[in-house]
Design an enzyme around this catalytic site. Structure first.
Site, short mmCIF file in Angstrom:
data_model
loop_
_atom_site.label_atom_id
_atom_site.label_comp_id
_atom_site.label_asym_id
_atom_site.label_seq_id
_atom_site.Cartn_x
_atom_site.Cartn_y
_atom_site.Cartn_z
N LYS A 123 -33.76 25.48 -7.40
CA LYS A 123 -33.90 25.78 -8.84
C LYS A 123 -34.24 27.26 -9.02
CE LYS A 123 -32.30 23.21 -10.47
NZ LYS A 123 -31.75 22.12 -9.78
N HIS B 250 -42.81 25.84 13.73
CA HIS B 250 -41.64 26.05 14.59
C HIS B 250 -40.83 27.28 14.15
CE1 HIS B 250 -42.44 22.23 16.54
NE2 HIS B 250 -42.68 21.75 15.33
N ARG C 96 -18.66 25.02 -17.70
CA ARG C 96 -17.64 24.96 -16.65
C ARG C 96 -17.14 26.35 -16.24
NH1 ARG C 96 -15.37 20.10 -15.72
NH2 ARG C 96 -13.48 21.10 -14.97
N GLU D 163 -35.38 21.21 -3.44
CA GLU D 163 -34.92 21.29 -4.83
C GLU D 163 -35.68 22.38 -5.60
OE1 GLU D 163 -32.57 20.52 -6.55
OE2 GLU D 163 -33.17 20.25 -8.63
N TRP E 193 -13.42 30.40 -15.55
CA TRP E 193 -14.17 30.86 -14.37
C TRP E 193 -13.11 31.48 -13.47
CZ3 TRP E 193 -14.63 29.99 -9.05
CH2 TRP E 193 -15.85 30.35 -8.47
N LYS F 243 -21.18 24.99 -13.69
CA LYS F 243 -21.87 23.72 -13.49
C LYS F 243 -21.09 22.78 -12.58
CE LYS F 243 -24.70 20.32 -15.51
NZ LYS F 243 -25.78 20.64 -14.57
N GLU G 261 -31.26 29.66 -8.06
CA GLU G 261 -30.09 29.72 -8.92
C GLU G 261 -30.34 30.32 -10.29
OE1 GLU G 261 -29.80 24.92 -9.87
OE2 GLU G 261 -27.97 26.05 -9.74
N ASN H 115 -6.40 24.77 -15.99
CA ASN H 115 -7.55 24.66 -15.09
C ASN H 115 -7.00 24.26 -13.74
OD1 ASN H 115 -10.07 24.24 -13.93
ND2 ASN H 115 -10.26 22.17 -14.73
N GLY H 116 -7.15 25.09 -12.73
CA GLY H 116 -6.63 24.75 -11.41
C GLY H 116 -6.08 25.96 -10.70
N CYS I 35 -12.75 25.52 -15.06
CA CYS I 35 -12.56 26.04 -16.40
C CYS I 35 -12.73 24.88 -17.36
CB CYS I 35 -11.15 26.61 -16.56
SG CYS I 35 -10.76 27.92 -15.38
O1 M6R Z 1 -21.86 17.63 -10.54
P1 M6R Z 1 -22.51 17.45 -9.22
O2 M6R Z 1 -23.75 16.64 -9.26
O3 M6R Z 1 -21.55 16.90 -8.18
O4 M6R Z 1 -22.91 18.90 -8.73
C1 M6R Z 1 -23.44 19.10 -7.45
C2 M6R Z 1 -24.02 20.50 -7.33
O5 M6R Z 1 -23.04 21.46 -7.53
C3 M6R Z 1 -25.14 20.73 -8.35
O6 M6R Z 1 -26.17 19.80 -8.21
C4 M6R Z 1 -25.71 22.14 -8.19
O7 M6R Z 1 -26.36 22.26 -6.96
C5 M6R Z 1 -26.65 22.44 -9.36
N1 M6R Z 1 -26.27 23.67 -10.01
C6 M6R Z 1 -28.06 22.56 -8.96
O8 M6R Z 1 -28.89 22.81 -10.02
#
Ligand code: M6R
Length: 635
Positions: A508, A527, A46, A504, A95, A630, A511, A121-122, A21
């Site tokens: 992308k 394989h 967040r 990656e 969240w 995030k 997500e 938050n928690g 949050c």
């Molecule tokens: O804040 P962080 O770099 O530790 O976050 C790690 C992952 O949660 C973050 O990279 C996530 O995979 C992204 N949403 C990818 O775009």
């Protein structure tokens, strides 16, 4: 390592869960609603299930508004009927964990006859027992949240003590779990009290005003002077004073730091999305991460001064991270092994500590995190500390918890990354790892001065080359994304450092566009994954330069032929001038010539643009994809 952010004793508590949050607090002379809403906008990454604010108005009454949905819903509600303004307040963007995203479960939660407001938050792990106790005493609850229990307890304690800070102390000592709590009480206007355990909190210092936030993005527009709050500390802010104590009430000295982020960089500034802006900022993110770390053709990372013996003594490196950061780690493995000649393993942070890894005093555990708050990564760092390893974090957020728990930190200087999908932080992480590899290689004597100088020249050329990919390929790749809006699945293939980039590219796309996407090591194709290829299946292939390894290049070209023969629609990412791919490619995306270890920073850019274009063509919100936040502060 001699130079480091203060490292606190590893917390040896039971494992805790923490939802993600955003929290902001303000006291000063300006209208608090505007400041709270602007802070929440910056923290919305967040969590964005619901949002709310509480303000003590100038007549000394507490006003509160909260709404399910994104921050826009709260803004609209306040635009229809504003709260009476005041100069003390707290705000929250949620969240959901305990209880769905409803108005009732949104924060703030009220207590003491609605004269007190609290945000959280928690997760309060013992909330059920506390709630039962309070209900037995006649307290009624309006939500399903654990937070309202903390609010009710605080109300009881305030009635007993008549002092919000004292009441806070009594409450936090009864809570188990992870929490950042902020509260205001109308009987104490001009005061916000906060506490933290296993959940982030930073203080912003203004002139005649002070701020609290989950991270510095909450207040960077107003001040760059900040204080880090340690574990198990209570903070009180008034317009003119900040006091920090431990949970027993002993005064402690918080660690000051300056925020280097440019406040304007946390604004969308005319871009259609934060993600679009952040993709465009990648040349700068790389340049800023290199700045000050290259001297006379050699890499010298000032933050690692005094640690030469450590680098000479290590016999193993483990890089730990999650998601996109873990793909940066995979690229880092190639660089560290090549230049520093030390074995490197990459471990997903959430897997790392659930087995019995071989770690000793000569193991360097490098963690990578944009936010510096990812709970899995944080717990991996704590675990490494407990096992006697040396810990170094690569982090983008100053004052965050992971660097504070590490022996040393190398900051990436990507600036605030707001879009949930990581882009500029990723290229900055790879840049930091390349710098780390060259720094360690120099210290260990395993990279020659000539090779180091060549690598430095490659590094310094990267920002301009990324800019070239952006200017030359943006329109083409955006068009591809638009054409493929109805595609149900996309595959990505790569070898060597192209493999993590394939992963990656797939992440992308998953997500932000919600379609099936998978990345494979191209050599793995036969394989199993080749069974997925059917006529029309789009496949991105990252082709390594033939200048570095003719053999590897030939192998990838032959992989392309294999999938093409089975009807795949092949989209190739290849360096300028590579003509070998032309007969087999439906589309060719060009990247400038670069050294093998530097190609990932170029090849990833079209994949980011593609994901963004496809998601946009589907009408999706690229900055705030469904189900995600995030900063993943839940284990
Ligand atoms: O804040 P962080 O770099 O530790 O976050 C790690 C992952 O949660 C973050 O990279 C996530 O995979 C992204 N949403 C990818 O775009």
């Amino acid at each position: 390592m001699s130079t480091h952010i203060r490292s606190e004793p590893a917390q040896k508590r039971a494992r805790t869960l923490e939802p993600m949050c955003g929290i902001v607090g303000y006291v000063g002379s300006r209208p608090s609603q505007d400041i709270l809403l602007a802070g929440l906008a910056r923290l919305e990454y967040r969590g964005y299930d619901s949002a709310g604010i509480a303000v003590i108005d100038d007549a000394g009454s507490l006003g509160m508004r909260k709404k399910a949905g994104k921050l826009r819903a709260l803004r609209d509600s306040l635009a229809d009927a504003a709260l009476a303004d005041g100069h003390t307040g707290i705000g929250h963007t949620r969240w959901a964990t305990h209880g769905g995203p409803t108005d009732a479960n949104a924060h703030p939660h009220l207590a003491d006859d609605d004269r007190l407001a609290l945000i959280h938050n928690g997760i309060i792990e013992n909330f059920a027992a506390l709630r039962a106790e309070l209900e037995a005493e006649g307290t009624t609850f309006r939500s399903e949240t654990d937070t309202e229990v903390a609010a009710a307890l605080l109300g009881h304690e305030f009635r007993r003590t008549g002092n919000l800070a004292e009441a806070f102390r009594a409450v936090v000592n009864r809570l188990e779990g992870a929490f950042t709590l902020l509260a205001v009480h109308q009987d104490e206007p001009g005061l916000v009290v906060a506490a933290r355990r296993n959940s982030p909190l930073v203080i912003g210092l203004g002139e005649g005003e002070n701020f609290l936030g989950s991270d510095v993005a909450a207040f960077v527009e107003h001040t760059r002077h900040a204080l880090a709050v340690g574990e198990d500390e209570i903070v009180t802010i008034t317009p003119s004073a900040v006091t920090v104590t431990d949970f027993a009430g002993n005064v402690v000295e918080p660690v000051p730091f300056e925020v280097s982020w440019d406040p304007a960089s946390a604004e969308k500034g005319g871009w259609p999305s934060f993600m679009a802006k952040e993709v465009a900022e990648q040349p700068e993110a790389v340049a800023n991460t290199i700045r000050g770390r290259v001297h006379d053709g050699a890499v010298v990372i000032p933050e690692l001064e005094g640690s030469d013996d450590l680098f000479r003594g290590i016999d193993r490196v483990i890089i730990t991270a999650c998601g996109t950061a873990s793909y940066a780690a995979m690229v880092g493995k190639y660089a560290l092994e090549q230049w520093a000649r030390v074995p490197v393993d990459v471990e997903l942070a959430h897997e790392f500590r659930y087995r019995d890894p071989v770690i000793g005093a000569n193991t360097l555990v490098v963690s990578i995190s944009q936010s510096g708050e990812t709970m899995d990564t944080l717990m991996a760092v704590k675990y490494a500390n407990e096992r006697g390893a040396r810990t170094l974090s690569i982090c983008n957020t100053q004052g965050a918890t992971i660097p504070r728990e590490s022996d040393a930190v190398v900051y990436t200087h990507a600036g605030p990354e707001v879009a949930v999908a990581s882009t500029k932080a990723f290229v900055a992480q790879i840049t930091a790892l390349l710098l780390l590899g060259l720094h360690a290689g120099r210290v260990r004597g395993s990279v020659s001065a000539a090779d180091a100088a060549e690598a430095v020249a490659e590094l310094e050329a990267l920002p301009a080359k990324i800019a070239t990919v952006l200017s030359e390929e943006q329109a083409h790749v955006t068009q591809l994304g638009g054409w493929m809006a109805d595609t149900r699945s996309v595959l990505f293939l790569g070898r060597h450092v192209g493999y993590p980039i394939a992963l990656e590219g797939a992440l992308k796309l998953k997500e932000i566009s919600y379609i099936h996407a998978e990345g494979f090591a191209a050599g793995e194709l036969k394989h199993g994954p080749i069974a997925l290829i059917e006529p029309g299946q789009p496949v991105f292939v990252l082709v390594p330069s033939p200048r570095h390894s003719a053999l590897l290049h030939a192998k990838v070209v032959s992989n392309i032929q294999e999938i093409r023969a089975r009807g795949a629609r092949v989209i190739v990412v290849a360096e300028e001038g590579d003509a070998a791919v032309l007969p087999f490619a439906d589309e060719v995306i060009r990247i400038p010539l670069a050294g093998a270890l530097f190609e990932p920073l170029l090849a990833v850019v079209p994949l980011q643009i593609f994901a963004m274009a496809l998601a946009t063509a589907k009408g999706l919100d690229v900055d705030q994809p469904r189900n995600l936040a995030k900063s993943v502060t839940v284990e």
